[in-house]
Each structure stands twice: as C-alpha cells, then as structure tokens.
Design a protein around this motif. Sequence first.
Motif, PDB file in Angstrom:
ATOM      1  N   ASP A 267     -33.211 -27.783-112.474  1.00  0.00           N
ATOM      2  CA  ASP A 267     -32.214 -28.808-112.143  1.00  0.00           C
ATOM      3  C   ASP A 267     -32.529 -30.108-112.876  1.00  0.00           C
ATOM      4  O   ASP A 267     -31.622 -30.778-113.412  1.00  0.00           O
ATOM      5  CB  ASP A 267     -32.194 -29.066-110.634  1.00  0.00           C
ATOM      6  CG  ASP A 267     -31.495 -27.962-109.855  1.00  0.00           C
ATOM      7  OD1 ASP A 267     -30.778 -27.151-110.482  1.00  0.00           O
ATOM      8  OD2 ASP A 267     -31.683 -27.901-108.626  1.00  0.00           O
TER       9      ASP A 267
ATOM     10  N   LYS B 189     -34.620 -11.969-103.375  1.00  0.00           N
ATOM     11  CA  LYS B 189     -33.564 -11.644-102.408  1.00  0.00           C
ATOM     12  C   LYS B 189     -33.934 -10.446-101.544  1.00  0.00           C
ATOM     13  O   LYS B 189     -33.467 -10.315-100.416  1.00  0.00           O
ATOM     14  CB  LYS B 189     -32.250 -11.357-103.143  1.00  0.00           C
ATOM     15  CG  LYS B 189     -31.574 -12.591-103.683  1.00  0.00           C
ATOM     16  CD  LYS B 189     -30.111 -12.339-104.030  1.00  0.00           C
ATOM     17  CE  LYS B 189     -29.925 -11.152-104.970  1.00  0.00           C
ATOM     18  NZ  LYS B 189     -28.505 -11.008-105.381  1.00  0.00           N
TER      19      LYS B 189
ATOM     20  N   ASP C 238     -34.505 -19.391 -98.008  1.00  0.00           N
ATOM     21  CA  ASP C 238     -33.272 -18.920 -97.368  1.00  0.00           C
ATOM     22  C   ASP C 238     -32.499 -18.035 -98.339  1.00  0.00           C
ATOM     23  O   ASP C 238     -32.258 -18.424 -99.491  1.00  0.00           O
ATOM     24  CB  ASP C 238     -32.426 -20.125 -96.941  1.00  0.00           C
ATOM     25  CG  ASP C 238     -31.093 -19.703 -96.379  1.00  0.00           C
ATOM     26  OD1 ASP C 238     -31.077 -19.150 -95.275  1.00  0.00           O
ATOM     27  OD2 ASP C 238     -30.083 -19.912 -97.084  1.00  0.00           O
TER      28      ASP C 238
ATOM     29  N   HIS D  85     -29.324 -17.101 -98.462  1.00  0.00           N
ATOM     30  CA  HIS D  85     -28.048 -17.662 -98.917  1.00  0.00           C
ATOM     31  C   HIS D  85     -28.279 -18.717 -99.998  1.00  0.00           C
ATOM     32  O   HIS D  85     -27.561 -18.771-101.011  1.00  0.00           O
ATOM     33  CB  HIS D  85     -27.304 -18.274 -97.728  1.00  0.00           C
ATOM     34  CG  HIS D  85     -26.030 -18.974 -98.114  1.00  0.00           C
ATOM     35  ND1 HIS D  85     -24.877 -18.293 -98.476  1.00  0.00           N
ATOM     36  CD2 HIS D  85     -25.753 -20.314 -98.226  1.00  0.00           C
ATOM     37  CE1 HIS D  85     -23.941 -19.175 -98.783  1.00  0.00           C
ATOM     38  NE2 HIS D  85     -24.438 -20.403 -98.631  1.00  0.00           N
ATOM     39  N   THR D  86     -29.312 -19.546 -99.808  1.00  0.00           N
ATOM     40  CA  THR D  86     -29.614 -20.582-100.797  1.00  0.00           C
ATOM     41  C   THR D  86     -30.047 -19.963-102.121  1.00  0.00           C
ATOM     42  O   THR D  86     -29.638 -20.421-103.201  1.00  0.00           O
ATOM     43  CB  THR D  86     -30.713 -21.518-100.269  1.00  0.00           C
ATOM     44  OG1 THR D  86     -30.282 -22.089 -99.028  1.00  0.00           O
ATOM     45  CG2 THR D  86     -31.023 -22.619-101.262  1.00  0.00           C
TER      46      THR D  86
ATOM     47  N   ASN E 252     -29.144 -17.095-103.300  1.00  0.00           N
ATOM     48  CA  ASN E 252     -27.943 -16.546-103.950  1.00  0.00           C
ATOM     49  C   ASN E 252     -27.163 -17.628-104.682  1.00  0.00           C
ATOM     50  O   ASN E 252     -26.716 -17.438-105.823  1.00  0.00           O
ATOM     51  CB  ASN E 252     -27.053 -15.877-102.898  1.00  0.00           C
ATOM     52  CG  ASN E 252     -27.360 -14.407-102.717  1.00  0.00           C
ATOM     53  OD1 ASN E 252     -27.636 -13.716-103.700  1.00  0.00           O
ATOM     54  ND2 ASN E 252     -27.333 -13.936-101.489  1.00  0.00           N
ATOM     55  N   SER E 253     -26.997 -18.778-104.051  1.00  0.00           N
ATOM     56  CA  SER E 253     -26.229 -19.841-104.694  1.00  0.00           C
ATOM     57  C   SER E 253     -26.975 -20.391-105.908  1.00  0.00           C
ATOM     58  O   SER E 253     -26.352 -20.769-106.915  1.00  0.00           O
ATOM     59  CB  SER E 253     -25.936 -20.957-103.689  1.00  0.00           C
ATOM     60  OG  SER E 253     -27.133 -21.585-103.257  1.00  0.00           O
ATOM     61  N   GLN E 254     -28.302 -20.415-105.828  1.00  0.00           N
ATOM     62  CA  GLN E 254     -29.093 -20.892-106.975  1.00  0.00           C
ATOM     63  C   GLN E 254     -28.994 -19.918-108.145  1.00  0.00           C
ATOM     64  O   GLN E 254     -28.875 -20.331-109.314  1.00  0.00           O
ATOM     65  CB  GLN E 254     -30.543 -21.093-106.531  1.00  0.00           C
ATOM     66  CG  GLN E 254     -30.709 -22.285-105.596  1.00  0.00           C
ATOM     67  CD  GLN E 254     -32.011 -22.268-104.813  1.00  0.00           C
ATOM     68  OE1 GLN E 254     -32.632 -21.216-104.652  1.00  0.00           O
ATOM     69  NE2 GLN E 254     -32.424 -23.432-104.321  1.00  0.00           N
TER      70      GLN E 254
ATOM     71  N   GLU F 236     -26.463 -17.968-108.767  1.00  0.00           N
ATOM     72  CA  GLU F 236     -25.110 -18.124-109.328  1.00  0.00           C
ATOM     73  C   GLU F 236     -25.034 -19.344-110.239  1.00  0.00           C
ATOM     74  O   GLU F 236     -24.387 -19.312-111.294  1.00  0.00           O
ATOM     75  CB  GLU F 236     -24.100 -18.235-108.182  1.00  0.00           C
ATOM     76  CG  GLU F 236     -23.905 -16.945-107.392  1.00  0.00           C
ATOM     77  CD  GLU F 236     -22.991 -17.137-106.195  1.00  0.00           C
ATOM     78  OE1 GLU F 236     -22.447 -18.262-106.032  1.00  0.00           O
ATOM     79  OE2 GLU F 236     -22.836 -16.190-105.405  1.00  0.00           O
ATOM     80  N   LYS F 237     -25.691 -20.416-109.847  1.00  0.00           N
ATOM     81  CA  LYS F 237     -25.704 -21.625-110.679  1.00  0.00           C
ATOM     82  C   LYS F 237     -26.375 -21.341-112.024  1.00  0.00           C
ATOM     83  O   LYS F 237     -25.853 -21.708-113.088  1.00  0.00           O
ATOM     84  CB  LYS F 237     -26.439 -22.739-109.936  1.00  0.00           C
ATOM     85  CG  LYS F 237     -26.652 -24.016-110.738  1.00  0.00           C
ATOM     86  CD  LYS F 237     -27.337 -25.087-109.896  1.00  0.00           C
ATOM     87  CE  LYS F 237     -28.707 -24.649-109.434  1.00  0.00           C
ATOM     88  NZ  LYS F 237     -29.406 -25.709-108.661  1.00  0.00           N
TER      89      LYS F 237
ATOM     90  N   GLN G 230     -26.720 -18.517-113.478  1.00  0.00           N
ATOM     91  CA  GLN G 230     -25.907 -17.575-114.243  1.00  0.00           C
ATOM     92  C   GLN G 230     -24.750 -18.295-114.926  1.00  0.00           C
ATOM     93  O   GLN G 230     -24.400 -18.001-116.085  1.00  0.00           O
ATOM     94  CB  GLN G 230     -25.364 -16.476-113.323  1.00  0.00           C
ATOM     95  CG  GLN G 230     -24.631 -15.361-114.042  1.00  0.00           C
ATOM     96  CD  GLN G 230     -25.514 -14.604-115.007  1.00  0.00           C
ATOM     97  OE1 GLN G 230     -26.486 -13.985-114.606  1.00  0.00           O
ATOM     98  NE2 GLN G 230     -25.178 -14.646-116.296  1.00  0.00           N
ATOM     99  N   THR G 231     -24.166 -19.274-114.235  1.00  0.00           N
ATOM    100  CA  THR G 231     -23.085 -20.068-114.831  1.00  0.00           C
ATOM    101  C   THR G 231     -23.599 -20.840-116.049  1.00  0.00           C
ATOM    102  O   THR G 231     -22.964 -20.880-117.101  1.00  0.00           O
ATOM    103  CB  THR G 231     -22.513 -21.037-113.784  1.00  0.00           C
ATOM    104  OG1 THR G 231     -21.972 -20.285-112.696  1.00  0.00           O
ATOM    105  CG2 THR G 231     -21.432 -21.911-114.398  1.00  0.00           C
TER     106      THR G 231
END
Length: 837
Positions: free
Chosen positions: A589, A643, A654, A656-657, A659-661, A663-664, A666-667
């Motif tokens: 980040d 995961k 976490d 869920h957290t 997973n969102s990381q 995805e970020k 990967q984007t």
Amino acid sequence: MTNHPSSAIPACAWQRPIGLGWEKPYTVRYPSNIDDGPWHGMPLGGFGAGCIGRSHRGDFNFWHIDGGEHVFQNIPSCQFSVFESTNSEENTNSSQAYALSIAIPENGTLTAWKWYPPSENLADKEDKVTPNSQFSTQNSSLLTSQTTGTYHALYPRSWFVYENVLKTQLTCEQFSPIWANNYQESSYPVAVFVWKAHNPTNAPITLSIMLTWQNMVGWFTNASKSPEVKIRDDGSPVYEYQPRLNQSQGNYNFIVENADKIASVMARDGIVTPQEEGEGEWCIATRKHPSVEVFHHTRWNPVGTGNDIWDSFAKDGSLSNIVDTTPANVDEQTGSALAVRITLQPGETLEIPFALSWNFPITEFAEGVKYYRRYTDFFGRGENSAWNLAAIALDEYQQWQQQIQAWQQPILNRGDLPDWFKMALFNELYDLTAGGTLWSAATEKDLYGQFAVLECLDYRWYESLDVRLYGSFGLLMLFPELEKAVMRAFARAIPASDDRTRVIGYYYTIGAESQMAVRKTAGATPHDLGAPNEHVWEKTNYTAYQDCNLWKDLGSDFVLQVYRDFILTGASDRNFLAESWNAIVQTLDYLKEFDLDNDGIPENSGAPDQTFDDWRLQGVSAYCGGLWLAALQSAIAIGNILKTSDKSSENNLDLHTINSQIEKFQTWLSRSLPIYQEKLWNGTYYKLDSESGSDIVMADQLCGQFYTRLLGLPDIVPNECAHSALATVYDACFLKFHNGKFGAANGLHLDGSPENPKATHPLEVWTGINFGIAAFLHQMGMKAEAFQLTEAVVNQIYENGLQFRTPEAITAVGTFRASTYLRAMAIWGIYLVIGEE
C-alpha cells in the motif's frame, strides 16, 4: 594422537603457494574505503561468535571478535611453530625450528624467532612483506627454485601443506564446525587445527609443534561507547572504532587439564562471569597421549625478543613448563604456549589436534544495549566456557570433519560442475563467518535467536534488503531458519516509524545543498536492520546515503523474499506467512502511493531511489517495475494460501479482509502488466525507464522475471521478450565490455560503450548482480553463457588478491569498492537453478 590416514584435500579447493603475493593486487577505488591488502585467508569461528583469519602467509591477522567491528593486524605472537630433529646418514644430528609464518614482525619484536621461508616469486614491496634475511642467506636456492608449501581453502576448511623445508611431510587442516542445517555447533567460537605428520625417511624424526597465543582479553570492545557519527567523503555514515589493543593490565594465564587433555586459559583478574563486552577468555588446548610429550609455558613476553620460549623450543622442541599466573602490570603484555613433541618412526603417520577457543559472550551495540551470543545457549554465560569449548572440540573434531564432508561431498562429486565453480560456491560462504555476523541467544519469540550479516565492511549496517535479494540465497538454502529470522525482523520493522531527521549523503557527494529526511516512515520497508553502534533489529534504516523511504524496490524485495523463503523451504511454514502478511499489505500500500499517474506501477522519481543508488531512473523502470509485478503475484499467492490456513486466525487475520486485499492486488496487477510491456519493451530489450530517454541496456533489467520463474509464478513478460533481452544483456554488457574479461557491467549501449564515461554504477561489475544474471541465464537455458559469465567474475576475485573479501564492485582498471560484500553469496542462486534441472 591417532594414526588415522589424512583425508584428501578436495581438488577444487582454492590454492596459493605459501607466502606468494601478487604483482599488482586490485586496490580500492576510493581512498576512504577499507583496503587491507591481499593477505586474506579463510576465516575461523562460528556464526556470530566472533572470528579470526589466517592468511596464506601463515599469520593470524583478521580479528572480528567484537560484533560488527573490523580489526586487521598481524599479531605475530599468535602463531604455530615447528621443531624438527633428524639423524643423517653420517649419524649426526641436525635440527631446525621455524615460526610458521613468512610475515616477520615489523615492530621489532620476536627477533629471536626464525620465520618460515616464503615460496618463490614473492610479491614486490607493494605487498609490504619483510624479506626473510635468515632464510635468504642460508637457503637462497630454495627461494628461487621451488615453493615451500601450498595453502588450500574450501570453506569451512583450509590446509597448509609444508614442502621442501622439513624432512617431515607436514600438513595442517584448520576448520570450525560449520555445516548445513546445523544450528548448534555452527555458533561455536572455536577453531580446530589438525596436524598430520608423516616420516618418509628410513630414520626416526623428532618433531615438536608449538602453539603460542597472546592474552587479548579486553582488547576487542570500543573504547568510545558513544562514537560520533560523521558523513564520509562517499556519503556514507561512519563512526570511529577504537579497540583497546595492547591494554592487558590484569590479564593472566593458567593451566587446566584432565586425564586426556591440557589447556592454557587466558583470562583477566577479577572477572568470573563476564558482564561487559570484551570480558571473557581465550583458550589453547591439545590432547595428552602416552607416546607424546606435552610442554607448557603460561607467562612469556609476546612483545619482547621471544627468547623466553624460543631458546628451549629451538634447542630440542621443549618448553620450560613454567606455570606463572601473575597478572600483567599496566605496561606488560602476556602470552601462553603449548608444545607437543613426538618421535616418528620411519613410515609412521600421526595426527596431532590443537583447539583454539574464545568466550566473549556479550555483544554490545549502543552503550547498555547488550545481547548474549547464540553459543551461550549451549555453554552458559559464566566462566570455563572457553575450556569446555576446547575440550568438546578435541573430543568431537573427527565427527565434525565427517559432517562437513557429508554436506559437501554430493556437490564435490558432481561431474557437471567445474572445479572453479565448486570452489567459489563454498568459499563465498566465508561472509557468514567474516561479515561482522550477529547471532543472538534464543528467546521465546525467536527460537533460533536473531541473525544478521553486514552489507559490507565499508557500509557497516546489517542485512540490506536490496542486497540480500540475491545475496541471501546461501543462507536460505543452508540455514533456512536463520533466513526466516532475518525476514521476521523486517516484518516487525515495517509498521514502525522513526521521526528523527538526518542529512542525506548523496547530495554531499555531488556538491549539492544537503537535504534532510526522516529516518523511517511507517509502512516503508527499511533498507537495513541497523548498525552495531546503535540497536540492531530495533533501530533500522541506518544508511543515510539516500532517503530509503523513497526507494521503489525495497517493498517488492520484502514480499518476494518472504514468498521465496516459504516456497523454497518446503511450502509448509504457513505461520511464517501469517506473521508477515500485515507487513506485506502495509508495504505494498505504501509503495503504491508512488504511482502518481495511477497506471498501476510506482514511478521512479529521477533521484537514485533503488539498489543502484547512484543511478537516476525516471518514470516506470524495468528494474523496479518488474519487481513490483513479481511482488504483486507473490502477495496474491500468499493471500490465497492464508485463506485456507488455520495460522490466519492464530495471527488474528480476518478471512474477509484477506479476500479484499487479494482483489486489490489483482486489480493492480491486471492494470500493471500491459503498461510495463507497452512503456518499456523496444523490440529487443526492456528500456531502462519510461521517461529519461536513455537507450542503455541495463544488465539486471529483468530481475522480477527471474523471480517469478524461480517461484513458479506466471511470467510477467513474454518468454520470447525475456530471451531477447537476456541475450542483449549478455552481448552488450558482458562480451562487449573489455571482451568479457571482467564480467557484465551494469549498463551500456548496445555496442558496449558507456552513456557517461564518468559514471559510477553503470560501469562497475557488481559481483552479486553478475551471479544473479548468471542464474537467470541458466534458468532460461543459456547454460554455457551462464558459466562463462560466472567464471569471468570468479577469476577476477580469486586471481587478484580479493579472496575472502569479495567486493561489491570491480572496475576495468583493477580497482574495487566495498569489500566483504553480502551480495556475492548470490552464487548459491546459480546452484539453486542448476539443481532444479
């Protein structure tokens, strides 16, 4: 004493005639850099325990007893000597005695001693070796017609084979107990010297071997506990190290013995349990045996003429058995000696072991910041450890030899590897001992202790992350728990901040106005783990040459090394990934904030902001951009593992957290991959960067691609582009740079010419970078080219007096920069890739 046959010296060991120098050894590029000269030998001692070095002229001259600090000085009283008495055909007795070094003291001490003769063609006066007038007068024909022996080295063992002077066939093998995956003995502050003596004549030979040692307790600690930090002329922060050399008041020596061993322990009056750095003991020891005589002398003057022990030793190989424990006065120094005398019958071979150990259990960084060394986990923190270490060495040295041989032999037996490669592969590991190494005692948090190796002697800070991207392969492959300990320290440091400001040295070197920068920004991956004058592992980012908070490779380097360490150690330590995950997310980040145009790739700023820290890159760069892509792939892979891991919840992660990381990341990756190819590929190779307009071929342009293949990740560039770029690098940077003699320069035009003839980094051959490129060549199927490049660099090191002090950089005019450099252990990356074939 045993009559075990001598183990053969491996044919691939580096060798040099005893005392033979170099006509023109390479010298430092900058006067401010350390240049001890070419008289370096394989170091002795365990990791982080302090080490010593004995060169191929026979002198003990390298003293890394104080963690992170460097002393290079011949101490002549620390020496082996030999006495030999033979009967001639006329039944007349003749004898001779030599101190086994060709380096006669330059300070006028030990004038009674007779020094071993050097081999022929001794180097000229530049090497600063005093001619041995005694031997030259008496045996001039030997000097001009033959060698007096050969030194061999294959870390962690080395050998002196003495020839053409004695009638006895005499060899000394010296080593410390270091072998792969050994987390106990590899920490011991001990060296073993195994003497093999064979009588090839038809008459008995009386032989005596003596080990003398100076009591140096208290010498190796900084007299200045808070030294001033200054900026050197090359922009690096430095401080003065003032060891307490020759300050021996209170030092005394005494004999310890049991049924089968005898030792002289050297200590300091009034100290029972060491409480401070520099407090402790030295010990020399040997074995007793009914067929040999052992002599001792516990108090002789090492800075006098030496007559007090030499007269008796040179007469008949004996010592006077004096036991004198009187402490040294303020103006005195004291030494101790042991001698073993044997009679060899015709055809007989005997083995005589000596052990040298030291016990200095405390390393102090800044005043009051103290750590116990790893070996204290096994020997405690009080007195008698030096004697206990020596006793164990004399009991177990043969098993240690077998362990070392068992580790090395599979590599030595490989017919597909040339001898020069095997030699360099093992010898470059010397840095794990000699590199100012730290290894702390274990704790509940760090079960194997904490570990660190200096970037080099000139840049005296630990585990520079950009350097270890290549340079840590040896540690990873042989001591993976220590490797992971280093990366855990970086993971802990990433969230930390340090708001102190300091001057950035780079601007000082270019004559620009000095700029100030915060030492450590939260979220930034630190460049290093600190320096020995502060608090290693806790106060990071010691280097002030550049503002490392702005570097565009460090965050990627961290992520890649975490995933590499997981994959290449069995892909089973999921707790290691879980411990590192928050730091991975935070540093990526942070690094993404430098993507000013939001194309997915952080841009270089136009200042030197990566490992080539004299080299300005602008915009998206091949080097940093490729590492970024590889790091994103690694982070995605790590996240997917976590995961499904129970270690995630144990580390409060976490799902869920995560997973969102993922995805970020990967984007970012999807956006970055086409941009990298679009902005940098020119049809033949990848451009240096997207905005400077330079057409330079950067040698290490595809480090990121090398790492993705190494870790089994998808390619970040098309395979045909990688092949084309690598072939271009090989041709422009290696073959066309002085016809491939020196190795690959960091950056040249397609025709091999420089962009700027006065540039620094682009025109240097970086040893570790070359080994990394060679590993990439192997990986891409260019095996012959890989070996040709590697051999050129190895030859530069081992044919020009750079052995056991491998520098960061070599130039085409015979100069070097930054000796004893961490990155050269990248040669193990070549072996890793070869091993996968």
